[in-house]
Design a protein around this motif. Structure first.
Motif, PDB file in Angstrom:
ATOM      1  N   THR A  23       0.833  -1.182   0.000  1.00 50.29           N
ATOM      2  CA  THR A  23       0.000   0.000   0.000  1.00 50.29           C
ATOM      3  C   THR A  23       0.874   1.241   0.000  1.00 50.29           C
ATOM      4  O   THR A  23       1.959   1.191   0.469  1.00 50.29           O
ATOM      5  N   PRO A  50      -2.633  10.562   4.691  1.00 50.93           N
ATOM      6  CA  PRO A  50      -2.904   9.355   3.908  1.00 50.93           C
ATOM      7  C   PRO A  50      -1.696   9.024   3.037  1.00 50.93           C
ATOM      8  O   PRO A  50      -1.105   9.914   2.419  1.00 50.93           O
ATOM      9  N   LYS A 222       1.067  -4.660   4.624  1.00 57.29           N
ATOM     10  CA  LYS A 222      -0.358  -4.885   4.483  1.00 57.29           C
ATOM     11  C   LYS A 222      -0.668  -6.257   5.060  1.00 57.29           C
ATOM     12  O   LYS A 222      -0.137  -7.266   4.600  1.00 57.29           O
ATOM     13  N   GLU A 260      -1.151  -1.606   7.614  1.00 52.45           N
ATOM     14  CA  GLU A 260      -2.424  -1.431   6.912  1.00 52.45           C
ATOM     15  C   GLU A 260      -3.208  -2.730   6.959  1.00 52.45           C
ATOM     16  O   GLU A 260      -2.650  -3.807   6.723  1.00 52.45           O
ATOM     17  N   GLY A 279      -4.273   2.099   9.168  1.00 52.27           N
ATOM     18  CA  GLY A 279      -5.234   2.204   8.084  1.00 52.27           C
ATOM     19  C   GLY A 279      -6.000   0.914   7.941  1.00 52.27           C
ATOM     20  O   GLY A 279      -5.511  -0.153   8.320  1.00 52.27           O
ATOM     21  N   ARG A 281      -8.994  -1.086   5.309  1.00 52.01           N
ATOM     22  CA  ARG A 281      -9.855  -1.130   4.132  1.00 52.01           C
ATOM     23  C   ARG A 281     -11.304  -1.208   4.588  1.00 52.01           C
ATOM     24  O   ARG A 281     -11.656  -2.055   5.407  1.00 52.01           O
ATOM     25  N   ASP A 321      -9.289   3.336   4.119  1.00 46.09           N
ATOM     26  CA  ASP A 321      -8.662   2.944   2.857  1.00 46.09           C
ATOM     27  C   ASP A 321      -9.747   2.505   1.874  1.00 46.09           C
ATOM     28  O   ASP A 321     -10.417   1.493   2.087  1.00 46.09           O
ATOM     29  N   SER A 352      -8.686   9.256   1.537  1.00 48.61           N
ATOM     30  CA  SER A 352      -8.235   7.869   1.486  1.00 48.61           C
ATOM     31  C   SER A 352      -6.760   7.843   1.098  1.00 48.61           C
ATOM     32  O   SER A 352      -6.282   8.757   0.413  1.00 48.61           O
ATOM     33  N   PRO A 353      -6.027   6.812   1.501  1.00 44.27           N
ATOM     34  CA  PRO A 353      -4.713   6.624   0.903  1.00 44.27           C
ATOM     35  C   PRO A 353      -4.827   6.747  -0.613  1.00 44.27           C
ATOM     36  O   PRO A 353      -5.750   6.206  -1.231  1.00 44.27           O
TER      37      PRO A 353
END
Length: 600
Positions: A23, A50, A222, A260, A279, A281, A321, A352-353
């Motif tokens: 990410t 972000p 991630k 993340e 972060g 999703r 995210d 958002s990222p």
């Protein structure tokens, strides 16, 4: 990405593939020019903004001709990662993009056979990454960029082996000590055994993985398939302890690492995700797993419905995210120009990222302009809160955020399949009169507008403005829903988050609430502010004075204890009015109160 860790079906169908998601990291701002100091500037905090960058997953997962010539997910290789690194350094680095994120598969061969070291940790496949993962991170760092890597949550079945594999730096611990005796599985693909953290060996194993990544020089991890979420629920899939263990391990690994979480995390655990990670999703993968990178329907357009509930939880240290921004490659993206701009607009204003999965070596001129517009990126990387919808989640909608300097970021979206006009009323921002408007995508000032701005937009189109108020503030009169007239199934319920401690609920199949004695001095169409509660997205018909109702969709507030508000237009007469909220044949949101603008 839909955050997967083994190649499986598109995000709407569970996939069994490992997602090694690199990410993208946050851009940092240099100290002001001319500042004199003898001390080294402090390193910016992880996820202060972000993150921005590139991920390998989008091209890995696509069926676009030529992307994966050795079979599914074969795009991931050392050569391709370094090619994209060079392109990012030359084209995007100066705009704040810095993370090069390697996704699922780095420890697997072309047939997806896994590789592990003598301590049960993932080991780079020598064909995909012949130089090894440390050398790749070194090459990324040499370009002034940051390196990201990926893992699925849990102890991979292949790492367990016969249960006798020793754990690095953990005398007496083997893989059998890490997991439950019944070898219960976890993560979004059931590809791993659930780690039992009541045994200290569990934390030791996570420590060993974090230390390995730190020693290799990775700046981002991630962690994929995390539950609750990733389309799984129940004790086996509750990975909060795993996430906490990773945070603890990273803290002692000697290197800042952005953590993340993926994918489609459960809103009910948002406080855990905020506590233990940088972060999370909020949705399934944006990729379509088809012959393009994405498509509007699968699942770019979902984000307008799913993002609002999470908005208040984003800020420095942890961000919502929305997945990768794949708007740079034109035909390969699978979107119209209007869709590409709307996609980038939502990601920017939601803070958002901002990372892409496009082929950075083949960015078209329009895509490059979307990814490098400094005024738009300043919204994403700035200090204002994320924007949220100020109107109902209808096909035409307006999102806004108030900036620290008193201006507003305002986005207009037409999400319908046909052209339509969209209006932003200044009253939904809290003022009346004139305002100056600047078009951010076109980098031009549009002049002054009184009370509103209306734009004709193409199907799936958008505009993005900075609005500077020149008018005056508004006064409002509040009316509690529970003081109104209830009919059908409607009932009054306690609500600690509501303005008067109560709300009207059970609005279904004909249930109604009518707010009485709504006073206005002048006839006209008013933007009525509606405070509501809804654990999922629901529609309700709004009418005045016994006239015909207009149905509006209200986005989920995340759960049944959180209040959000939006504005809906209602035509009122001078004097006394009634406003009715009717569930019709379905299930409607609970109504807390309404606020109506005072007029003179």
């Amino acid at each position: 990405m839909r955050s997967s860790s083994y190649p499986v079906m598109p995000a709407r169908a569970l996939r069994s593939l490992f997602v090694l998601a690199l990410t993208v990291g946050l851009a940092t701002t240099a100290p002001g020019a001319g500042a004199e100091t003898t001390a080294e500037p402090a390193a910016p905090a992880v996820a202060a903004k972000p993150y921005m960058g590139w991920t390998s997953w989008t091209m890995q997962s696509s069926k676009y001709p030529g992307l994966n010539p050795k079979g599914d997910y074969s795009y991931l290789s050392e050569a391709n990662v370094l090619k994209q690194t060079d392109a990012m350094a030359s084209k995007l680095k100066k705009y704040g993009y810095e993370y090069v994120n390697i996704d699922a598969g780095w420890w697997m061969d072309w047939s997806w056979k896994q590789q592990y070291d003598e301590y049960g940790r993932q080991k780079a496949d020598p064909v995909r990454f012949p130089s090894g993962m440390k050398a790749v991170a070194d090459r990324i760092h040499a370009k002034g960029l940051k390196a990201g890597i990926y893992l699925p949550v849990g102890l991979e079945k292949g790492a367990y082996d016969d249960g006798k594999t020793p754990i690095w730096n953990a005398e007496g611990c083997t893989t059998a000590d890490l997991v439950y005796d019944d070898l219960r599985t976890t993560n979004g693909w059931d590809s791993a055994y659930k780690i039992d953290f009541s045994n200290p060996c569990g934390q030791k194993y996570i420590d060993s993985q974090a230390q390995l990544f730190a020693d290799w020089g990775y700046d981002f991890l991630k962690l994929d398939g995390v539950g609750p979420g990733s389309f799984k629920s129940g004790d086996n899939y509750n990975n909060v302890a795993d996430v906490a263990a990773w945070q603890k391990a990273i803290a002692t690994a000697g290197r800042p690492i952005h953590l993340e979480l993926s994918w489609s995390l459960d809103y009910g655990h948002v406080e855990d995700w905020k506590k233990y990670s940088n972060g999370w999703r909020i949705d399934t993968d944006v990729e379509c797993y088809c012959n393009t990178l994405v498509s509007w329907e699968s699942s770019v357009d979902d984000r307008w419905d799913d993002a609002p509930a999470w908005t208040d939880h984003a800020g420095p240290g942890g961000w919502n995210d929305l997945d990768s921004v794949n708007v740079g490659n034109g035909e390969m993206d699978g979107l119209t120009k209007a869709e590409r701009q709307s996609y980038a607009t939502l990601w920017a204003i939601a803070r958002s990222p901002f990372f892409t999965g496009d082929d950075l070596t083949k960015l078209d001129s329009y895509g490059l302009s979307l990814l490098t517009n400094r005024e738009v990126l300043a919204i994403n990387q700035g200090s204002a809160p994320p924007a949220e919808p100020v109107t109902a989640s209808d096909p035409q909608q307006v999102w806004a955020a108030k900036n620290p300097d008193g201006t507003y970021t305002v986005a207009l979206f037409n999400l319908s399949d046909a052209p339509a006009s969209v209006t932003a009323n200044w009253s939904t921002l809290g003022f009346k009169g004139k305002a100056s408007v600047r078009d951010l995508w076109n980098k031009e000032s549009l002049g002054s507008y009184s009370d509103k701005i209306t734009q004709a937009l193409p199907a799936h189109g958008s505009r993005l403005f900075t609005v500077t108020p020149r008018g005056t503030g508004l006064e409002w009169t509040g009316y509690e829903a529970e003081a109104g007239t209830l009919s059908g199934s409607a009932t009054v319920a306690d609500c600690s988050a509501c303005s008067d401690g109560r709300k009207v609920g059970n609005l279904y199949t004909g249930g109604k609430v009518t707010v009485n004695d709504v006073q206005v001095a002048k006839a006209g169409t008013y933007q009525i502010k509606v405070a509501y509660v809804s654990g999922d997205s629901r529609s309700i018909a709004v009418s005045a004075n016994g006239g015909g109702g207009t149905s509006h969709k209200f986005a989920s507030t995340g759960d049944w204890g959180t209040v959000n508000s939006v504005y809906v237009p209602v035509k009122l007469k001078a004097g006394t009015n009634t406003i009715t909220f009717d569930s019709g044949t379905g299930y409607a949101p609970d109504i807390d109160r309404i606020d109506v603008q005072k007029t003179s």
